[in-house]
Design a protein around this motif. Structure first.
Motif, PDB file in Angstrom:
ATOM      1  N   SER A 180       6.070  17.887   8.049  1.00 51.11           N
ATOM      2  CA  SER A 180       5.748  19.343   8.161  1.00 51.11           C
ATOM      3  C   SER A 180       4.298  19.617   8.672  1.00 51.11           C
ATOM      4  O   SER A 180       3.601  18.582   8.397  1.00 51.11           O
ATOM      5  N   ALA A 181       4.012  20.810   9.070  1.00 54.15           N
ATOM      6  CA  ALA A 181       2.596  21.140   9.611  1.00 54.15           C
ATOM      7  C   ALA A 181       1.458  20.800   8.279  1.00 54.15           C
ATOM      8  O   ALA A 181       0.776  20.472   8.447  1.00 54.15           O
ATOM      9  N   GLU A 182       2.119  21.131   7.062  1.00 52.83           N
ATOM     10  CA  GLU A 182       1.394  21.252   5.884  1.00 52.83           C
ATOM     11  C   GLU A 182       0.836  19.700   5.522  1.00 52.83           C
ATOM     12  O   GLU A 182      -0.249  19.361   5.395  1.00 52.83           O
ATOM     13  N   HIS A 183       1.914  18.903   5.869  1.00 56.50           N
ATOM     14  CA  HIS A 183       1.729  17.390   5.390  1.00 56.50           C
ATOM     15  C   HIS A 183       0.816  17.064   6.678  1.00 56.50           C
ATOM     16  O   HIS A 183      -0.076  16.081   5.930  1.00 56.50           O
ATOM     17  N   ARG A 184       0.967  17.447   7.848  1.00 57.43           N
ATOM     18  CA  ARG A 184       0.035  16.723   8.765  1.00 57.43           C
ATOM     19  C   ARG A 184      -1.372  17.245   8.290  1.00 57.43           C
ATOM     20  O   ARG A 184      -2.289  16.441   8.839  1.00 57.43           O
ATOM     21  N   SER A 185      -1.730  18.253   8.317  1.00 61.37           N
ATOM     22  CA  SER A 185      -2.934  18.952   8.117  1.00 61.37           C
ATOM     23  C   SER A 185      -3.607  18.283   6.851  1.00 61.37           C
ATOM     24  O   SER A 185      -4.697  17.811   6.764  1.00 61.37           O
ATOM     25  N   ARG A 186      -2.765  17.848   5.658  1.00 59.41           N
ATOM     26  CA  ARG A 186      -3.032  17.145   4.597  1.00 59.41           C
ATOM     27  C   ARG A 186      -3.538  15.655   5.128  1.00 59.41           C
ATOM     28  O   ARG A 186      -4.577  15.086   4.738  1.00 59.41           O
ATOM     29  N   CYS A 187      -2.778  15.106   6.126  1.00 58.75           N
ATOM     30  CA  CYS A 187      -3.155  13.842   6.630  1.00 58.75           C
ATOM     31  C   CYS A 187      -4.335  13.521   7.236  1.00 58.75           C
ATOM     32  O   CYS A 187      -5.332  12.709   7.302  1.00 58.75           O
ATOM     33  N   SER A 188      -4.503  14.811   8.017  1.00 59.50           N
ATOM     34  CA  SER A 188      -5.769  14.789   8.812  1.00 59.50           C
ATOM     35  C   SER A 188      -7.122  15.003   8.162  1.00 59.50           C
ATOM     36  O   SER A 188      -8.252  14.847   8.649  1.00 59.50           O
ATOM     37  N   ARG A 189      -7.164  15.401   6.792  1.00 57.06           N
ATOM     38  CA  ARG A 189      -8.298  15.683   6.195  1.00 57.06           C
ATOM     39  C   ARG A 189      -9.153  14.485   5.959  1.00 57.06           C
ATOM     40  O   ARG A 189      -8.425  13.333   5.742  1.00 57.06           O
ATOM     41  N   GLY A 249       0.871  -1.072  -0.052  1.00 61.19           N
ATOM     42  CA  GLY A 249       0.089  -0.130  -0.026  1.00 61.19           C
ATOM     43  C   GLY A 249       0.987   1.293   0.238  1.00 61.19           C
ATOM     44  O   GLY A 249       1.854   1.329  -0.599  1.00 61.19           O
ATOM     45  N   THR A 250       0.531   2.260   0.669  1.00 59.85           N
ATOM     46  CA  THR A 250       1.338   3.230   0.820  1.00 59.85           C
ATOM     47  C   THR A 250       2.403   3.497   2.118  1.00 59.85           C
ATOM     48  O   THR A 250       3.030   4.551   2.295  1.00 59.85           O
ATOM     49  N   ARG A 251       2.460   2.335   2.695  1.00 53.67           N
ATOM     50  CA  ARG A 251       3.361   2.237   3.861  1.00 53.67           C
ATOM     51  C   ARG A 251       4.801   2.900   3.344  1.00 53.67           C
ATOM     52  O   ARG A 251       5.705   3.446   4.308  1.00 53.67           O
ATOM     53  N   MET A 252       5.079   2.474   2.247  1.00 52.53           N
ATOM     54  CA  MET A 252       6.506   2.641   1.749  1.00 52.53           C
ATOM     55  C   MET A 252       6.666   3.922   0.833  1.00 52.53           C
ATOM     56  O   MET A 252       7.717   3.955   0.294  1.00 52.53           O
ATOM     57  N   SER A 253       5.725   4.605   0.680  1.00 54.98           N
ATOM     58  CA  SER A 253       5.586   5.849  -0.251  1.00 54.98           C
ATOM     59  C   SER A 253       6.777   6.654   0.145  1.00 54.98           C
ATOM     60  O   SER A 253       7.084   6.921   1.308  1.00 54.98           O
ATOM     61  N   LEU A 254       7.344   7.277  -1.042  1.00 57.00           N
ATOM     62  CA  LEU A 254       8.533   8.346  -0.829  1.00 57.00           C
ATOM     63  C   LEU A 254       7.692   9.848  -0.267  1.00 57.00           C
ATOM     64  O   LEU A 254       8.269  10.542   0.224  1.00 57.00           O
ATOM     65  N   ARG A 255       6.196   9.770  -0.650  1.00 57.10           N
ATOM     66  CA  ARG A 255       5.644  10.781  -0.084  1.00 57.10           C
ATOM     67  C   ARG A 255       5.113  10.805   1.460  1.00 57.10           C
ATOM     68  O   ARG A 255       4.293   9.804   1.522  1.00 57.10           O
ATOM     69  N   PRO A 256       5.773  11.407   2.309  1.00 60.22           N
ATOM     70  CA  PRO A 256       5.599  11.119   3.850  1.00 60.22           C
ATOM     71  C   PRO A 256       4.077  11.504   4.025  1.00 60.22           C
ATOM     72  O   PRO A 256       3.389  10.599   5.042  1.00 60.22           O
ATOM     73  N   ASP A 257       3.080  12.141   3.226  1.00 56.74           N
ATOM     74  CA  ASP A 257       1.844  12.495   3.565  1.00 56.74           C
ATOM     75  C   ASP A 257       0.972  11.329   3.081  1.00 56.74           C
ATOM     76  O   ASP A 257      -0.246  11.289   3.507  1.00 56.74           O
TER      77      ASP A 257
END
Lengths: 51, 234
Positions: free
Chosen positions: B225-234, B205-213
């Motif tokens: 980053s905070a931006e990634h965290r906010s993107r994850c929480s959506r 799945g996305t567990r090994m994704s190069l994109r942390p988000d």
């Protein structure tokens, strides 16, 4: 991949052909897996030694 | 419609495999291409219909001159050119343009095959280099040519392996069977690679994704980053 074991040209011994293809593919992939396994194991060992 | 048999399924799988694969070459050559995303995207759209047209025309040409059961599967192009251009009765002293044109076409085809083989070798020689970058094999393979930047040592090893496999395949067999053996073994090995490649998104799945988000636990990762965290929480 299974269909590829059937020769599309006239060969003297079709079973020998299938065996050669199967063994070649299996052998190469096993060598690759062994290289990967050995490499990752060595890398993990080097990292634990450094830590 | 072709008969449903193991051989026709074998042919179908080969044609489909040739048609739908080789996307991994994007990863190999993208670093050496200017504006890779745009160039490769455009080239795929331009080339795909051309390839389909070439396949259809070539098959038609071959079957126009040669019976299906007499097609030389190792080199059908040379066979159809020889059949199309050679063998006519001509008046004494006149030039056989058909024969000259046929031989010139066979020569051009041979050069095209050599160029194709050079591309395959260029692609394959990058793989030991990358494996050495990842420290899976000795760093000896990573040495580049000082002027051209090509992985010379990887190239030498790949060429020697190719020659060795060619000799091994032709041991105790004819040219046709040896060619088929090499081509089929490479198909199967390539198929195994594709199976692994497609298994990655299915199993990992996305567990090994190069994109942390895209990683499931990205909220707890300290470097995100905070931006990634906010993107994850959506």
């Amino acid at each position: 991949m299974i269909f590829n074991l059937v020769p599309i040209v006239d060969v003297a011994r079709p079973w020998a052909f299938a065996l050669k293809v199967g063994c070649t593919a299996l052998g190469i992939n096993l060598i690759g897996a062994a290289i990967y396994w050995h490499g990752t194991r060595r890398e993990a060992g080097a990292q634990s030694n450094a830590a | 419609m072709p008969l449903l048999s193991l051989i026709s399924l074998n042919f179908f799988s080969k044609i489909a495999f040739n048609g739908f694969t080789a996307l991994e070459q994007v990863a190999v050559f993208a670093g050496e291409t200017r504006d890779a995303a745009r160039s490769i995207f455009l080239s795929a759209w331009i080339v795909a219909p051309l390839i389909a047209l070439i396949y259809i025309l070539m098959t038609g040409s071959i079957l126009s001159y040669t019976r299906a059961d007499q097609v030389d599967l190792v080199n059908p192009i040379a066979q159809v050119i020889a059949a199309a251009f050679g063998g006519g009765e001509l008046p004494r002293g006149s030039v056989d343009w058909g024969l000259i044109l046929g031989r010139a076409t066979i020569l051009a085809g041979t050069l095209a095959f050599i160029a194709q083989a050079a591309v395959y070798i260029a692609e394959t020689s990058r793989l030991p280099m990358v494996a050495a970058w990842d420290r899976l094999i000795p760093a000896w393979f990573t040495r580049l040519h000082p002027r051209y930047g090509t992985p010379t040592r990887s190239l030498i090893v790949i060429v020697l392996l190719g020659v060795a496999f060619s000799f091994l395949a032709s041991f105790g067999t004819g040219a046709s069977e040896a060619f088929q053996l090499l081509a089929t073994s490479s198909f199967v090995c390539c198929g195994v690679n594709y199976l692994f490649m497609f298994a990655i998104p299915l199993l990992v799945g996305t567990r090994m994704s190069l994109r942390p988000d895209l990683r499931p636990l990205c909220l707890s990762a300290p470097h995100v980053s905070a931006e990634h965290r906010s993107r994850c929480s959506r």
